[in-house]
Design an enzyme around this catalytic site. Structure first.
Site, short mmCIF file in Angstrom:
data_model
loop_
_atom_site.label_atom_id
_atom_site.label_comp_id
_atom_site.label_asym_id
_atom_site.label_seq_id
_atom_site.Cartn_x
_atom_site.Cartn_y
_atom_site.Cartn_z
CG HIS A 167 -2.06 0.93 1.15
ND1 HIS A 167 -1.93 2.30 1.16
CD2 HIS A 167 -3.40 0.69 1.05
CE1 HIS A 167 -3.12 2.86 1.07
NE2 HIS A 167 -4.04 1.90 1.01
NE ARG A 184 -3.40 7.66 -1.50
CZ ARG A 184 -3.53 6.55 -2.19
NH1 ARG A 184 -3.56 6.58 -3.52
NH2 ARG A 184 -3.63 5.39 -1.57
#
Length: 517
Positions: free
Chosen positions: A267, A290
């Site tokens: 990740h 995000r």
């Protein structure tokens, strides 16, 4: 003497809990079918409880209420594209087509308020459902889902003549083989709380569901990671230390095939804690940060990637473009790396609008954990990040100009959830001006998810390595399986696979019990 139950579920994360609930629903009290869930930890939840970005679903009531015109086909294509030719299309199609009822099941039967939707990396539409803040406090989506389902099972276990039994601190060490080569039950171990002596138990059953998770938490004693992805040994991880791939060894001992074991997801955004940068266990910086407008910057104050690209691409960009002494983001000044400190890292920055969309409950939690800090202006932010003010200002302005243009920017980004630059308020706004903040943290790529595991089919049957045939009585769901995600998993698909394939495993286990009776 061996005890007997109808169905054994090994593992108490979301896949295992979903399987147990569905098995109970599809078996009858009159027939006396019991379901036993075994978990090696002191409490259930596993890595599912740590999930933070949400669960995917298309054509859900929430999507329709928000006017989001998604489709099963778009979801399938996004998942296949993310898998880079390695994802099994049949498994993907089932995942996408049953996502509607999976989310609806959670909302309807367990009263879960999955009413906030974000568009995560690699998705064509907003389809990742999570929970809103409640009275200013965060409602973590993974914790909320496993908590609600786990409470339901606990209540059933407490009933007189309950058909569901839960044993924690119970580590399964072997699957028993039936005469026909299938599964006859399990051998599991517990530790006597007084004498601390290990006790061994045998439990027979008509069906066994493996829901033991992946191997991303092997830590300092890597086995599968060292064998299949040695280049990742030593990276920090977001997994709990319990994620050691136990189910893989159990299945292989019965002849199961493993697939895609070298496909390990790193990740891109594990938080680097300000006062503990070398800690090998990272708290996940949810992809929804995000998805709601957070941007990534290198140590020069410049963007370098499409923040909503797939996880593997964003990870690669951080590793390549944020690893030099002058581009690697850090909390502390200087160029010398602290022992254990990540060798590549970026700044994650949210404007006030992005923070509002993400939710201040979770952001407040991140702040208390020492993972996120605030700045009241671009000038203050540039000072805290130790970057040139003019460069940072231009970076934020360029992002917003691309957003206003409606076109893709230089990194291929075409979806811009929020402005990166806080607006200028009229003079005299005073206290209101102080409310416009920037939120930032340091993030680094961290081992997060293992796409590989036991090969299974869309009926959750575990397949033999020798001939590809199902191993009678052995089912699997969740991260212990391989083949669904291929080379990269989309955010929001892990909780979804646990519900879709966990419920399928429960139904299949109930059918096996019916056949045996």
């Amino acid at each position: 003497m061996a005890a007997r139950t109808g169905i054994i579920v090994v593992g108490g994360g979301l896949a295992g809990i979903s399987a147990a609930i569905e098995a109970l629903h599809h078996t009858s009290h009159a027939a006396g079918v019991t379901i036993t869930l075994l978990d090696k930890e002191a409490r259930t939840g596993g890595n599912s409880a740590k999930a933070s970005s949400g669960i995917n679903g298309v054509l859900t009531g929430t999507q329709l209420n928000l006017g989001i015109h998604d489709s099963v086909d778009a979801f399938v294509q996004d998942t296949l594209k993310s898998g880079q030719g390695k994802a099994n299309q049949t498994l993907v199609e089932k995942l996408a087509s049953e996502s509607t009822q999976a989310v609806s099941w959670l909302q309807r039967d367990f009263k879960l308020d999955l009413d906030v939707i974000a568009q995560l990396g690699g998705h064509s539409y907003p389809r990742t459902h999570r929970r809103p803040d409640l009275d200013g406090k965060p409602q973590p989506v993974g914790w909320g889902i496993v908590g609600a389902l786990g409470k339901h099972l606990s209540e059933l276990a407490g009933l007189e003549n309950a058909r569901f039994k839960l044993y924690t601190g119970a580590r399964v060490v072997r699957l028993l083989t039936a005469e026909h080569g299938g599964v006859a039950g399990v051998v599991y171990e517990t530790v006597d709380p007084d004498s601390k002596v290990i006790q061994q138990h045998t439990l027979l059953a008509s069906a066994v569901v493996l829901a033991t998770g992946g191997f991303g938490g092997e830590g300092s004693r890597p086995h599968y990671l060292k064998r299949y992805a040695p280049q990742l040994v030593g990276l920090p991880a977001t997994n709990g230390a319990f994620a050691t791939g136990d189910g893989l060894g159990l299945a292989v001992a019965l002849g199961a095939e493993l697939v895609d074991m070298d496909q390990v997801q790193v990740h891109p955004t594990g938080f680097v804690k300000r006062n503990d940068p070398g800690n090998p266990t990272k708290f996940l910086a949810a992809e929804a940060l995000r998805g709601e407008g957070g941007i990534l910057l290198n140590a020069l104050g410049r963007r370098f990637v499409n923040e909503l690209d797939t996880r593997d691409h964003v990870t690669d960009a951080i590793n390549k473009l944020c690893s030099a002494p002058d581009t690697r983001a850090r909390h502390s000044a200087g160029v010398d790396v602290v022992a254990g400190e990540p060798s590549s890292a970026a700044f994650l920055v949210l404007s006030q609008a992005a923070a509002n969309s993400f939710g201040h409950g979770a952001l407040g939690f991140y702040e208390k954990m020492g993972l996120v800090q605030r700045a009241g202006s671009v000038e203050e932010l540039s000072g805290m990040l130790r970057v040139d003010h003019g460069t940072l200002l231009k970076t934020l302005q360029d992002h917003d100009m691309a957003r206003d243009s409606g076109l893709s920017d230089e990194f291929g980004k075409s979806t811009f959830p929020q402005n990166a630059l806080n607006p200028l308020l009229p003079s005299g706004a005073g206290a209101e001006q102080q409310q416009l903040q920037y939120y930032w943290g340091v993030v680094t790529p961290s081992i997060h998810y293992t796409m590989g595991g036991v090969r299974f089919d869309d009926k959750t049957r575990v397949l033999r390595a020798a001939d590809g045939a199902p191993i009678p009585g052995l089912l699997a769901a969740g991260e212990v399986t391989g083949g669904l995600h291929g080379a990269n998993r989309l955010g929001g698909n892990s909780l979804l696979e646990c519900v879709v394939y966990g419920r399928e495993a429960g139904r299949q286990a109930a059918a096996l019990v019916a056949e045996a009776s």
